[in-house]
Scaffold this active site. Structure first.
Site, PDB file in Angstrom:
ATOM      1  N   ALA A 169       0.812  -1.230   0.000  1.00  0.00           N
ATOM      2  CA  ALA A 169       0.000   0.000   0.000  1.00  0.00           C
ATOM      3  C   ALA A 169       0.838   1.269   0.000  1.00  0.00           C
ATOM      4  O   ALA A 169       0.316   2.345  -0.288  1.00  0.00           O
ATOM      5  CB  ALA A 169      -0.918  -0.003   1.225  1.00  0.00           C
ATOM      6  N   ARG A 195      -0.132   3.980  -4.702  1.00  0.00           N
ATOM      7  CA  ARG A 195      -0.317   5.425  -4.490  1.00  0.00           C
ATOM      8  C   ARG A 195      -0.789   6.125  -5.759  1.00  0.00           C
ATOM      9  O   ARG A 195      -1.569   7.057  -5.710  1.00  0.00           O
ATOM     10  CB  ARG A 195       0.990   6.062  -4.003  1.00  0.00           C
ATOM     11  CG  ARG A 195       1.448   5.524  -2.650  1.00  0.00           C
ATOM     12  CD  ARG A 195       2.672   6.262  -2.136  1.00  0.00           C
ATOM     13  NE  ARG A 195       2.338   7.548  -1.537  1.00  0.00           N
ATOM     14  CZ  ARG A 195       2.552   8.723  -2.094  1.00  0.00           C
ATOM     15  NH1 ARG A 195       3.110   8.798  -3.278  1.00  0.00           N
ATOM     16  NH2 ARG A 195       2.214   9.843  -1.477  1.00  0.00           N
ATOM     17  N   HIS A 224      -3.879  -4.471 -16.953  1.00  0.00           N
ATOM     18  CA  HIS A 224      -4.717  -3.270 -16.852  1.00  0.00           C
ATOM     19  C   HIS A 224      -5.220  -2.793 -18.218  1.00  0.00           C
ATOM     20  O   HIS A 224      -6.181  -2.038 -18.288  1.00  0.00           O
ATOM     21  CB  HIS A 224      -4.016  -2.152 -16.074  1.00  0.00           C
ATOM     22  CG  HIS A 224      -2.869  -1.530 -16.799  1.00  0.00           C
ATOM     23  ND1 HIS A 224      -1.605  -2.050 -16.758  1.00  0.00           N
ATOM     24  CD2 HIS A 224      -2.811  -0.449 -17.601  1.00  0.00           C
ATOM     25  CE1 HIS A 224      -0.810  -1.299 -17.489  1.00  0.00           C
ATOM     26  NE2 HIS A 224      -1.514  -0.323 -18.023  1.00  0.00           N
ATOM     27  N   HIS A 252       0.082  -7.334 -22.817  1.00  0.00           N
ATOM     28  CA  HIS A 252      -0.872  -6.332 -23.311  1.00  0.00           C
ATOM     29  C   HIS A 252      -1.184  -6.494 -24.806  1.00  0.00           C
ATOM     30  O   HIS A 252      -2.346  -6.478 -25.210  1.00  0.00           O
ATOM     31  CB  HIS A 252      -0.331  -4.924 -23.076  1.00  0.00           C
ATOM     32  CG  HIS A 252       0.055  -4.654 -21.657  1.00  0.00           C
ATOM     33  ND1 HIS A 252      -0.724  -5.033 -20.590  1.00  0.00           N
ATOM     34  CD2 HIS A 252       1.133  -4.041 -21.121  1.00  0.00           C
ATOM     35  CE1 HIS A 252      -0.125  -4.651 -19.462  1.00  0.00           C
ATOM     36  NE2 HIS A 252       0.997  -4.065 -19.761  1.00  0.00           N
ATOM     37  N   LYS A 277       9.726   2.344 -26.603  1.00  0.00           N
ATOM     38  CA  LYS A 277       9.962   3.501 -25.734  1.00  0.00           C
ATOM     39  C   LYS A 277      10.619   4.610 -26.539  1.00  0.00           C
ATOM     40  O   LYS A 277      11.314   4.343 -27.523  1.00  0.00           O
ATOM     41  CB  LYS A 277      10.923   3.115 -24.601  1.00  0.00           C
ATOM     42  CG  LYS A 277      10.446   1.945 -23.766  1.00  0.00           C
ATOM     43  CD  LYS A 277       9.329   2.347 -22.864  1.00  0.00           C
ATOM     44  CE  LYS A 277       8.875   1.220 -21.984  1.00  0.00           C
ATOM     45  NZ  LYS A 277       7.596   1.489 -21.362  1.00  0.00           N
TER      46      LYS A 277
HETATM   47  P1  NAP Z   1       7.083  -0.575  -5.208  1.00  0.00           P
HETATM   48  O1  NAP Z   1       6.881   0.885  -5.368  1.00  0.00           O
HETATM   49  O2  NAP Z   1       8.472  -1.107  -5.085  1.00  0.00           O
HETATM   50  O3  NAP Z   1       6.249  -1.035  -3.920  1.00  0.00           O
HETATM   51  C1  NAP Z   1       6.390  -2.301  -3.354  1.00  0.00           C
HETATM   52  C2  NAP Z   1       5.522  -2.390  -2.104  1.00  0.00           C
HETATM   53  O4  NAP Z   1       5.724  -3.687  -1.514  1.00  0.00           O
HETATM   54  C3  NAP Z   1       5.843  -1.375  -1.049  1.00  0.00           C
HETATM   55  O5  NAP Z   1       4.659  -0.941  -0.412  1.00  0.00           O
HETATM   56  C4  NAP Z   1       6.697  -2.179  -0.050  1.00  0.00           C
HETATM   57  O6  NAP Z   1       6.613  -1.567   1.202  1.00  0.00           O
HETATM   58  C5  NAP Z   1       6.010  -3.539  -0.119  1.00  0.00           C
HETATM   59  N1  NAP Z   1       6.867  -4.658   0.275  1.00  0.00           N
HETATM   60  C6  NAP Z   1       8.139  -4.903  -0.145  1.00  0.00           C
HETATM   61  N2  NAP Z   1       8.625  -6.017   0.448  1.00  0.00           N
HETATM   62  C7  NAP Z   1       7.646  -6.493   1.252  1.00  0.00           C
HETATM   63  C8  NAP Z   1       7.543  -7.621   2.113  1.00  0.00           C
HETATM   64  N3  NAP Z   1       8.560  -8.480   2.296  1.00  0.00           N
HETATM   65  N4  NAP Z   1       6.377  -7.822   2.769  1.00  0.00           N
HETATM   66  C9  NAP Z   1       5.341  -6.953   2.616  1.00  0.00           C
HETATM   67  N5  NAP Z   1       5.382  -5.868   1.816  1.00  0.00           N
HETATM   68  C10 NAP Z   1       6.524  -5.642   1.134  1.00  0.00           C
HETATM   69  O7  NAP Z   1       6.417  -1.406  -6.390  1.00  0.00           O
HETATM   70  P2  NAP Z   1       5.234  -0.931  -7.369  1.00  0.00           P
HETATM   71  O8  NAP Z   1       5.823  -0.146  -8.471  1.00  0.00           O
HETATM   72  O9  NAP Z   1       4.143  -0.310  -6.569  1.00  0.00           O
HETATM   73  O10 NAP Z   1       4.766  -2.316  -7.986  1.00  0.00           O
HETATM   74  C11 NAP Z   1       4.000  -3.256  -7.272  1.00  0.00           C
HETATM   75  C12 NAP Z   1       3.628  -4.407  -8.224  1.00  0.00           C
HETATM   76  O11 NAP Z   1       2.858  -3.885  -9.298  1.00  0.00           O
HETATM   77  C13 NAP Z   1       4.836  -5.087  -8.878  1.00  0.00           C
HETATM   78  O12 NAP Z   1       4.519  -6.439  -9.101  1.00  0.00           O
HETATM   79  C14 NAP Z   1       4.948  -4.372 -10.220  1.00  0.00           C
HETATM   80  O13 NAP Z   1       5.577  -5.179 -11.199  1.00  0.00           O
HETATM   81  C15 NAP Z   1       3.482  -4.183 -10.539  1.00  0.00           C
HETATM   82  N6  NAP Z   1       3.201  -3.076 -11.460  1.00  0.00           N
HETATM   83  C16 NAP Z   1       3.585  -1.809 -11.154  1.00  0.00           C
HETATM   84  C17 NAP Z   1       3.291  -0.771 -12.026  1.00  0.00           C
HETATM   85  C18 NAP Z   1       3.654   0.653 -11.705  1.00  0.00           C
HETATM   86  O14 NAP Z   1       3.316   1.525 -12.501  1.00  0.00           O
HETATM   87  N7  NAP Z   1       4.311   0.921 -10.592  1.00  0.00           N
HETATM   88  C19 NAP Z   1       2.610  -1.035 -13.221  1.00  0.00           C
HETATM   89  C20 NAP Z   1       2.211  -2.353 -13.508  1.00  0.00           C
HETATM   90  C21 NAP Z   1       2.508  -3.354 -12.608  1.00  0.00           C
HETATM   91  P3  NAP Z   1       7.692  -1.830   2.369  1.00  0.00           P
HETATM   92  O15 NAP Z   1       9.038  -1.601   1.784  1.00  0.00           O
HETATM   93  O16 NAP Z   1       7.312  -0.867   3.433  1.00  0.00           O
HETATM   94  O17 NAP Z   1       7.483  -3.231   2.786  1.00  0.00           O
END
Ligand code: NAP
Length: 483
Positions: free
Chosen positions: A18, A24, A178, A240, A331
């Site tokens: 979260a 976010r 998505h 996609h 890209k």
């Molecule tokens: P991120 O910014 O790195 O966030 C990861 C989250 O996981 C953080 O809240 C982190 O918080 C938590 N986390 C990490 N290790 C953990 C653990 N051991 N136990 C519990 N929580 C843990 O990653 P993101 O970009 O939001 O991406 C999340 C997922 O969505 C990934 O699979 C990514 O491939 C996918 N995705 C992302 C996007 C995008 O635009 N960002 C788009 C498509 C798909 P803490 O460090 O506090 O634990």
């Protein structure tokens, strides 16, 4: 036209990850919008979770900041946001240890829809699923949502499927792509299957070829390590673009139910021919004056990962025999555009003397920007000065057609609500993901064997020359990106 909002049932949604970027930027703002329009009931609860230690109030302050940053200001946003934050809570857990899980269980109500959204790295899926089971939270009616990437090849996708299916059944698993939540993508199904006009023409007799383009003007900023390990084929095509191809090419399902739709998509993927290396052009954006190139961005001058790919794909079935589907994504291209272009065949005979040959119609389905549909038709050039033909668009922009108060929904809004409704139609089934990897793997393994390097291309261009040649060879042209 104002869309009708039907509230979903009360729910407890646990959002793992979260505090992360996706939560976010997309998931929490999406939930807020659904709350704003009255679809999320007042007694819904969203429980944020991550390893970071923070109080519920600190989490709410962070969500407030995210929503203020990522949603448009409205006159009553502050008041609605205050109420929305009242639905939120926070519990710290670590996927890798037992700490916090009992406290999380204590937060959940027994008699409401329950969903676990894993917005975390896929390496944590198995750990979180296991902890949910261990702490008695993997109930048979709970839903689990997982993000991309779903594996990096068939083997790892199978492993992920197996780790989820250990504790959850297929009807409980929601694999997000998505793109499927985009309004236009669903409109493609409505266009094809709720109108009698198109379906008789939707085949090799009338369609010359299809182009699917997902072009980005940005590079790989902030995702360098992930991207260089993945590349355009894994990051975009296997999921996609294949999904867009499936919705364009699939047979009409007998009904609009999750398994009927997904059965038809799997059939398309299974009918994809292997792709010859000569039908693929891979590229890497080069350094420009004052602008670093792909190799600088990833910090590896030897990287062979593609930031662009164009390919000709064939579907070996009765409907599409001989109709190429050209896929292209990359890209740092000249514009940010996602669209499907269906090129109909030229009229077989021109009756108009002394005019340029009449071109086939084009149906363009725009996913971004400005979601909508355009049919390019040929009319008489107006005026008395002779008889000339001109191509004009019959254009429908959803924003205009649906009215100013019908803000286009972000894909995540729709998808999260579908999870709560228990509707898997717009989510990928396990066998579908595996079929897509089974098709993609030999292509990627071929590059790994030959160690071919992608062709360089200019930033702000349409990709490498070789991608243009792929079309020219067939006597066709790409539609201009952003044109
Ligand atoms: P991120 O910014 O790195 O966030 C990861 C989250 O996981 C953080 O809240 C982190 O918080 C938590 N986390 C990490 N290790 C953990 C653990 N051991 N136990 C519990 N929580 C843990 O990653 P993101 O970009 O939001 O991406 C999340 C997922 O969505 C990934 O699979 C990514 O491939 C996918 N995705 C992302 C996007 C995008 O635009 N960002 C788009 C498509 C798909 P803490 O460090 O506090 O634990």
């Amino acid at each position: 036209m104002v869309s009708r909002v039907i509230p979903v049932e009360p729910f407890d949604l646990v959002l793992f990850g979260a505090t992360g970027d996706l939560a976010r930027r997309k998931i929490l703002p999406g939930l807020f919008h659904r709350y704003e329009v009255g679809q999320v009931p007042q007694d819904a609860r969203i429980i944020g979770s991550a390893r970071s230690e923070m109080t519920p109030d600190e989490f709410k302050a962070d969500v407030r900041a995210a929503i203020e940053e990522f949603t448009p200001e409205t006159s009553d946003r502050a008041e609605v946001l205050g109420r929305f934050l009242g639905c939120l809570d926070y519990v710290s857990v670590d996927a890798m240890s037992d700490a916090g899980w009992s406290a999380l269980k204590g937060q959940l109500r027994p008699d409401v829809v329950r969903a676990y959204y894993l917005s975390v790295a896929p390496s944590l899926f198995a750990g979180i699923a296991g902890q949910l089971e261990k702490h008695g939270m993997a109930m048979p009616d709970a839903r689990i949502v997982v993000e991309k990437p779903f594996g990096r090849n068939l083997e790892t996708a199978r492993e992920l499927n197996a780790s989820l299916r250990k504790f959850f059944r297929e009807h409980q698993i929601y694999r997000i792509d998505h793109y499927l939540g985009k309004e236009t993508v669903q409109n493609l199904m409505a266009l094809r299957f709720a109108n009698s006009l198109f379906e008789p023409l939707w085949n090799a007799t009338h369609i010359d070829h299809v182009q699917i383009t997902v072009a980005e003007s940005l590079g790989i900023e902030g995702r360098e390590a992930y991207y260089d390990h993945s590349g355009a084929m894994r990051d975009m095509v296997q999921n996609h673009l294949v999904q867009l191809l499936c919705l364009t090419a699939m047979e009409p399902p007998s009904k609009f139910t999750p398994n009927a739709v997904r059965d038809e998509k799997v059939k398309v993927i299974e009918a994809l021919d292997p792709v010859a290396p000569s039908d693929i052009a891979r590229g890497q954006y080069r350094a420009d004056e004052g602008e670093d190139g792909y190799l600088d961005h990833v910090g590896d001058p030897q990287s062979r990962t593609e930031s662009f790919i164009a390919m000709k794909v064939r579907i070996a079935n009765w409907r599409w025999a001989g109709v190429p589907f050209y896929l292209r994504t990359g890209k740092r291209l000249r514009a940010r555009v996602s669209e499907i272009m269906v090129q109909f065949r030229d009229p077989p005979h021109t009756i108009f003397p002394n005019v340029e040959p009449v071109q086939g119609n084009k149906l363009i389905i725009r996913l971004q920007p400005d979601e909508g549909i355009t049919l390019r038709t040929t009319i008489k050039d107006p005026g008395p000065g002779g008889f000339r033909l001109a191509e004009v668009p019959l254009d429908m922009s959803f924003a205009e057609a649906l009215g100013a108060d019908s803000r286009p929904q972000d894909a995540y809004e729709r998808l999260v609500m579908d999870v709560i409704r228990g509707d898997q139609t717009l989510f990928m089934r396990g066998d579908e993901v595996e079929a897509a990897w089974a098709w993609a793997d030999p292509i990627i393994e071929g590059w790994e064997r030959t160690r071919d390097k992608p062709f360089p291309y200019d930033q702000g261009s349409s990709g490498p020359e070789e991608a243009l040649m792929l079309m020219h060879r067939d006597g066709r042209r790409w539609r201009q990106i952003g044109g």
